[in-house]
Design a protein around this motif. Structure first.
Motif: not given
Ligand code: NA7
Length: 552
Positions: A395-423
């Motif tokens: 629901a938040l509009n989050i964009s990371g390195i090189d403007g990649v959006s969290m919604n794109d990074a998680w398009a196939d479902g959430p990914v992260n490490y240790l439940g707290t941080m996303v590449h």
């Protein structure tokens, strides 16, 4: 520790940390930042602290984790000064508790209320986040803690004609707090029989003229732990809050259950199993009837036992049969707890509509139309749940390195490490989010654990002159596999439609979102990373230009 890094010009940065959300995790994160000498600002879309316990103000809302454990333990005074009135505290009591803690820790002044965070953008050149709010503010910070909760993004009603209803409509997930909702003498329809429906239906039944419950999927309902607090246990807890905190972190669920069956399922004969099940039922911990309740055979016996107990509490045989969950094992989806839910159907003013037999076709101005009838209503209550766990992040509009959006990074479902941080999203922390013990642990214990880990991570970065970190793609793959590996061991976890795996939201990728390896194992994995110097992460260079393991 310095509150600002020397290599960042003071004018570039508004504060070290922004915390979004003021529930259990947010309040503690604000306090913790101050303790570590970091400047911090908080944003909260509600008008007061509380998070989940602020919004879900529906009648009957209460916690089903025991108050002995569903609390903070970081401050001995808080533990000693607050008295819980019941082992299962009600919504307003927990909301007042959080207000008490926030005031005691002096963090309310740092929070801007009634304000939504609309976007968060990472700048690779500066390594800073810019957080934009509905109040037209742009706040630049080094670290961003999204303490937005797992059940804070309500599911939009996916029924035709919702807007056309001429009567009153309420959502359990945003029940009015500024006025009493008067349901007396009205014809009320409740859609949904998850925990919110199960808790609110008996209360609504007491005042409504007629109550019609629209149930799609029946859920397991077992007795609550409600009752007076045991003064001995409270006294022991107050003696050494730090010890309680450590004990909670060493358990599987971040929670000390009041009862666990002492015997293993396979060591007992039929009579012994029946006895164990009854004993656990009376102790109101039937799910823990056996030492090894997680085994599929033990789970099947527990599921069958609960079905029988549920059936016998409802007078009308058709209704009883509909209310019993035949389609999934206990724990496959979130089980509910209530001492009064099933009995509510024995009242003459309450009727169940089984949507598997007669589905809702649409909502019209006068009520709800199913394939069999039009049910005239004055009020509709939507207890239809949440876009759980990943929803609040999407629901938040989050964009990371090189403007990649969290919604794109998680398009196939959430990914992260240790439940707290996303590449790709350095220095962005997500407490209570996907692939942490999350909603299957004690969320209060988890909030403290994750926030401690986040600030220990930040302290480590500063101590080692690193500007930031984010997990490597390989770590994320490892963690996804770990999450799946443990989910496979849980009867029904992967085969049952539930909000644990996104099945409740049409079109949401099916992805099991809760780490079931146990709180203890999770806690150990977090701190093993820290002790290894964050080997599973890419570290961003600091001022002194250390060797780089980074990709940003
Ligand atoms: P849940 O557990 O997701 O329950 C939502 C309920 O609403 C569930 O019975 C759903 O049936 C039902 N639902 C959702 N959409 C529809 C439509 N379109 N038609 C009919 N029925 C529908 O949410 P809760 O708020 O009760 O609980 C969430 C958590 O909050 C709870 O577990 C605690 O941790 C606190 P379905 O099962 O999808 O067939």
């Amino acid at each position: 520790m310095n509150s600002m890094r020397d290599d960042i010009k003071g004018s570039d940065i508004d504060c070290d940390v922004v915390v979004v959300g003021a529930g259990f995790a947010g309040i503690y994160a604000l306090w913790k930042a101050g303790q570590r000498g970091l400047s911090v600002r908080g944003f909260e879309r509600g008008s007061a602290v509380g998070g989940t316990w602020y919004w879900n103000a529906y009648p009957g809302a209460r916690c089903d984790v025991a108050s002995y454990n569903y609390a903070y333990f970081f401050d001995s005074d808080v533990v000693r000064e607050w008295d819980w009135s019941d082992v299962c505290s009600g919504q307003d009591e927990i909301r007042r508790y959080l207000q008490f803690v926030a005031e005691k820790c002096d963090v309310t002044g740092q929070i801007t209320f009634d304000t939504r965070v609309e976007s968060a953008t990472y700048d690779k050149a500066t390594g800073l986040w810019t957080v934009r709010t509905s109040g037209d503010e742009a706040v630049v910070c080094r670290y961003l803690v999204l303490a937005v909760g797992a059940l804070s993004e309500p599911k939009a009603p996916d029924i035709e004609g919702v807007e056309s209803f001429a009567g009153e409509a309420y959502f359990t997930s945003s029940w009015p707090r500024d006025r009493d909702v008067d349901l007396a003498g009205k014809r009320v329809g409740v859609i949904g029989t998850g925990s919110s429906g199960v808790q609110s239906i008996p209360e609504i039944a007491k005042v409504a003229r007629d109550l019609v419950v629209f149930q799609r999927t029946a859920n397991f309902v077992t007795p609550t732990l409600s009752g007076p607090m045991d003064p001995e246990r409270v006294r022991a807890m107050r003696q050494d809050p730090e010890a309680v905190r450590n004990e909670l972190r060493a358990t599987y669920g971040g929670n000390q259950p009041l009862y666990i069956g002492p015997d293993r399922f396979h060591d007992l004969d039929e009579a012994g199993r029946e006895k164990a099940l009854w004993r656990a039922w009376e102790e109101r911990e039937v799910a823990l009837a056996f030492w090894d309740s997680h085994l599929p055979e033990a789970n099947a016996a527990i599921s069958e036992f609960i079905r029988q107990r549920m059936h016998e509490q409802v007078t009308d045989p058709w209704t009883a049969n509909q209310l019993v969950p035949w389609d999934h094992p206990y724990g496959g989806k979130r089980p509910c707890m209530s001492d009064v839910y099933l009995q509510a159907y024995n009242r003459p003013n309450v009727r169940l509509v089984a949507l598997r037999e007669t589905p809702i076709e649409r909502i019209v101005p006068e009520g709800i139309v199913t394939s069999a009838e039009t049910v005239p209503l004055d009020v509709i209550v939507y207890a239809t749940g949440f876009d759980a766990i990943s929803g609040p992040v999407h629901a938040l509009n989050i964009s990371g390195i090189d403007g990649v959006s969290m919604n794109d990074a998680w398009a196939d479902g959430p990914v992260n490490y240790l439940g707290t941080m996303v590449h790709g999203f350095p220095n962005l922390f997500l407490p209570s989010s996907a692939m942490s013990p999350s909603v299957l642990s004690n969320m209060a214990t988890l909030a403290e654990q994750q926030v401690d880990f986040i600030f220990d991570t930040i302290s480590w970065l500063d101590a080692h002159d690193r500007a930031g970190l984010h997990p490597s793609p390989g770590s994320q793959e490892f963690w996804r596999d770990e999450t799946l590996r443990y989910a496979k061991r849980v009867p029904g976890a992967l085969s049952t439609d539930s909000w644990y795996n996104g099945a409740n939201i049409p079109g949401k990728p099916r992805h099991y979102m809760v780490y079931r390896g146990g709180f203890n194992r999770y806690h150990a994995a977090c701190y093993a990373e820290l002790e290894s110097g964050f080997k599973g992460y890419e570290l961003l260079p600091g001022n002194a230009g250390h060797d780089q393991r980074e990709s940003a």
